[in-house]
Motif scaffolding. Sequence first.
Motif, PDB file in Angstrom:
ATOM      1  N   LEU A  30       2.587 -10.470   0.102  1.00  0.00           N
ATOM      2  CA  LEU A  30       2.197  -9.511  -1.608  1.00  0.00           C
ATOM      3  C   LEU A  30       1.591  -8.736  -2.000  1.00  0.00           C
ATOM      4  O   LEU A  30       0.301  -8.910  -1.543  1.00  0.00           O
ATOM      5  N   THR A  31       2.107  -7.811  -3.538  1.00  0.00           N
ATOM      6  CA  THR A  31       0.824  -7.041  -3.761  1.00  0.00           C
ATOM      7  C   THR A  31       1.717  -7.528  -4.757  1.00  0.00           C
ATOM      8  O   THR A  31       2.526  -6.748  -5.261  1.00  0.00           O
ATOM      9  N   ILE A  32       0.656  -7.677  -5.545  1.00  0.00           N
ATOM     10  CA  ILE A  32       0.978  -7.559  -7.484  1.00  0.00           C
ATOM     11  C   ILE A  32      -0.097  -6.448  -7.969  1.00  0.00           C
ATOM     12  O   ILE A  32      -1.037  -6.314  -8.528  1.00  0.00           O
ATOM     13  N   VAL A  56      -4.161  -6.885  -5.135  1.00  0.00           N
ATOM     14  CA  VAL A  56      -3.573  -6.760  -6.335  1.00  0.00           C
ATOM     15  C   VAL A  56      -4.360  -5.524  -6.265  1.00  0.00           C
ATOM     16  O   VAL A  56      -5.644  -4.772  -6.301  1.00  0.00           O
ATOM     17  N   GLY A  57      -3.316  -4.865  -7.458  1.00  0.00           N
ATOM     18  CA  GLY A  57      -3.422  -3.444  -7.880  1.00  0.00           C
ATOM     19  C   GLY A  57      -2.980  -2.809  -8.961  1.00  0.00           C
ATOM     20  O   GLY A  57      -2.906  -4.307 -10.141  1.00  0.00           O
ATOM     21  N   VAL A  58      -3.105  -2.296  -9.507  1.00  0.00           N
ATOM     22  CA  VAL A  58      -2.812  -1.708 -10.852  1.00  0.00           C
ATOM     23  C   VAL A  58      -1.895   0.230 -11.465  1.00  0.00           C
ATOM     24  O   VAL A  58      -2.484   0.469 -10.909  1.00  0.00           O
ATOM     25  N   VAL A  59      -1.493  -0.254 -12.044  1.00  0.00           N
ATOM     26  CA  VAL A  59      -0.444   1.482 -12.851  1.00  0.00           C
ATOM     27  C   VAL A  59      -0.959   1.299 -13.962  1.00  0.00           C
ATOM     28  O   VAL A  59      -0.717   0.125 -14.595  1.00  0.00           O
ATOM     29  N   HIS A  60      -0.838   2.531 -14.735  1.00  0.00           N
ATOM     30  CA  HIS A  60      -0.892   2.499 -16.355  1.00  0.00           C
ATOM     31  C   HIS A  60       0.074   3.270 -16.737  1.00  0.00           C
ATOM     32  O   HIS A  60       1.273   3.785 -16.080  1.00  0.00           O
ATOM     33  N   ALA A  61       0.472   2.255 -17.762  1.00  0.00           N
ATOM     34  CA  ALA A  61       1.079   3.147 -18.901  1.00  0.00           C
ATOM     35  C   ALA A  61       1.591   2.639 -20.123  1.00  0.00           C
ATOM     36  O   ALA A  61       0.994   1.494 -21.073  1.00  0.00           O
ATOM     37  N   VAL A  91       6.024  -6.268  -9.499  1.00  0.00           N
ATOM     38  CA  VAL A  91       5.726  -5.712 -11.105  1.00  0.00           C
ATOM     39  C   VAL A  91       5.169  -6.310 -11.880  1.00  0.00           C
ATOM     40  O   VAL A  91       5.677  -7.238 -12.841  1.00  0.00           O
ATOM     41  N   VAL A  92       3.877  -6.359 -12.610  1.00  0.00           N
ATOM     42  CA  VAL A  92       3.611  -7.686 -13.552  1.00  0.00           C
ATOM     43  C   VAL A  92       3.809  -6.738 -15.102  1.00  0.00           C
ATOM     44  O   VAL A  92       2.345  -6.053 -14.888  1.00  0.00           O
ATOM     45  N   SER A 116      10.241  -4.576  -0.835  1.00  0.00           N
ATOM     46  CA  SER A 116      10.638  -5.376  -2.358  1.00  0.00           C
ATOM     47  C   SER A 116       9.830  -5.312  -2.956  1.00  0.00           C
ATOM     48  O   SER A 116       8.849  -4.880  -3.016  1.00  0.00           O
ATOM     49  N   VAL A 117      10.443  -4.783  -4.734  1.00  0.00           N
ATOM     50  CA  VAL A 117       9.877  -4.838  -5.126  1.00  0.00           C
ATOM     51  C   VAL A 117      10.479  -6.127  -6.580  1.00  0.00           C
ATOM     52  O   VAL A 117      12.168  -5.669  -7.101  1.00  0.00           O
ATOM     53  N   LYS A 118      10.113  -6.785  -6.953  1.00  0.00           N
ATOM     54  CA  LYS A 118      10.682  -7.544  -7.982  1.00  0.00           C
ATOM     55  C   LYS A 118       9.781  -8.012  -9.483  1.00  0.00           C
ATOM     56  O   LYS A 118       8.681  -6.675  -8.982  1.00  0.00           O
TER      57      LYS A 118
END
Length: 177
Positions: A30-32, A56-61, A91-92, A116-118
Amino acid sequence: MNVLLDEQEVRQGVNRMAGDITAAFQDKSLTIVGVLTGSVVLLADLIRLVDLPMRVGVVHASSYRGATTIRGPLVINSDLMPDISDRDVLVVDDIFDTGNTMVELLSLMEKLGPSSVKTAVLLRKKARCEVDLQPDFIGFDIPNEFVVGYGLDYQDAYRNLPFVGTLEPDEINSTPP
Ligand code: 5GP
Ligand code: MG
């Protein structure tokens, strides 16, 4: 400010999501990935409630710009994205509104070779959906109103509120605190 979901309701919803996510990602890598900035509060709570090893990581949108609640063009900055190749990604985000942000994020993720991506969101405005996708984990369905709190902002204010609320017309028309 009108309270839509109080602190206790939000906590119950996040607990339920965390239980469902824990069950779904048993034996997965798992990577959130939290979508900044709106998911920061949910991300911080969720990662401590999901009872699994994880990265755990982040992306900016961002799509809301300027002084109004009118949606501007979507800008995704993936400079901060962790390596998700061969990982099971969750993706949270704070809220699923039209769904366009989530669709664009998923197409970006898919290019990075995950297993996989949820997707998980605290809130969904069901009536507003414009895409052929639904989040896998949802805290609450809410009516079509502009909400703030628990990470959600109006001009970067109100993110720190521990509940989810709707703004009064005078709060929308004046400069926020
Ligand atoms: P979508 O692409 O699904 O239409 O929009 C998703 C993004 O729009 C969310 O991540 C959030 O930043 C923003 N958004 C959508 N609805 C609301 C709302 O009611 N309040 C706030 N503060 N942001 C919203
Ligand atoms: Mg957002």
